[in-house]
Write an enzyme that holds these catalytic residues in place. Sequence first.
Site, short mmCIF file in Angstrom:
data_model
loop_
_atom_site.label_atom_id
_atom_site.label_comp_id
_atom_site.label_asym_id
_atom_site.label_seq_id
_atom_site.Cartn_x
_atom_site.Cartn_y
_atom_site.Cartn_z
CE1 TYR A 98 -4.55 -0.88 0.18
CE2 TYR A 98 -3.43 -2.89 0.84
CZ TYR A 98 -4.56 -2.26 0.38
OH TYR A 98 -5.71 -2.97 0.11
CD GLU A 140 -6.95 -6.05 0.62
OE1 GLU A 140 -5.76 -6.06 1.04
OE2 GLU A 140 -7.40 -5.18 -0.14
#
Length: 404
Positions: A98, A140
């Site tokens: 990320y 997730e």
Amino acid sequence: MKNPLSADVIARVKATVPALTAHGDEITAAMYARLFEDEHIAALFNLANQGKGGAQAHALAGAVLGYARNIDNLGALGPVVERIAQKHIGFHILPEHYPYVAKALLAAIADVLGAVATPDILAAWGEAFWVLADILKDRESRLRRAMEATDGGWTGWRRFRISDRIRESDQVTTFVLHPSDGKAVITHKPGQYLTLRFAMPGNACTKRNYSISCAPNGSCYRISIKREDNGRGGSLDLHQHANIGFEFETTPPAGDFFLADQPPRSVVLLSGGVGLTPMVSMAETIATRHKGLECYYVHGTMNSATHAMAERVRTLASEHAAMKVITFYSDPVAGDEIGRTHDVTGMPSIDWLQNNVPLDDADIYLCGPKLFLRAFVGGLSRAGIHADRVHYEFFGPADELLAA
């Protein structure tokens, strides 16, 4: 969902909506260009979607704009969050990836918007990005924990081998996949897909999503792939070189398009071309697990040469009294005959559906080429079918017409 963003940050992000509307594609294209400077980040993506007129950048631009418009109502992002989280599971995107996206996105906003991207605006977008990232990472993480705790489950990449190969039509070949370790596999939800990672001689590593075309069984998967003559590194290579014994890797089944565990009403399975693959998975499941469920399997293709898995579906219908199969051929060839090879000459339409299936009391599942989906997603909405009863899967990135 409590919004952790301050009113000031929300206002600053929403103030960028006009600029994102005008320059969204440029921003996301610039973001991907920055990301792909790092080879290990580029390797995470299906690079085939980066072509096609910038389809992936265009899809992401729509998502970024949607986030900005709904920054004060994060609950509205639920379906988008689920779809992105499922894609991240498929491509094995992890929390450590990320920061690369954050850096590339903020730099792209600064590059493209110039003076509009003030330090305050960039700071607001940085904060907004990490709020969304945390939502995605949490979802997730929960998906991965559930997969690991399920019989036959795993996370990350696992090796599979082709145990059988079946020619379904002039264009479609089925591959039956068993895990190389001989152990069980997680039972997928009918409609979900696998993400394959493989390399052919002379080609770089390739990643592709393919719908599972069999009912859940705990021991193997089946994928049925259309040969695309321009699909070098993808479907063409698999058709030419992936024979019995060939091995590749796959992540667990993923995707938010699937048949309900306990369908509450009649089901219409509507597909065009190779979009039949998840529908066959659903039809097999209905035939074995939902004996009393009324099901309409409606499929459109060109002719008998392109009609894949025809006998399999007819056999299912013969074994399931409440399943009706209707096949459309748009371009019949010599030997094609109504009542024998197909039922209707032409292609399915909203008018035909309204007159022949219980649209007002059914869940409609759609899969097919983009033009097919544009016609039916919009057409069903105009026909008064509530969006909650229209479920669809598409190949590649969604565009703004589908999102609408």
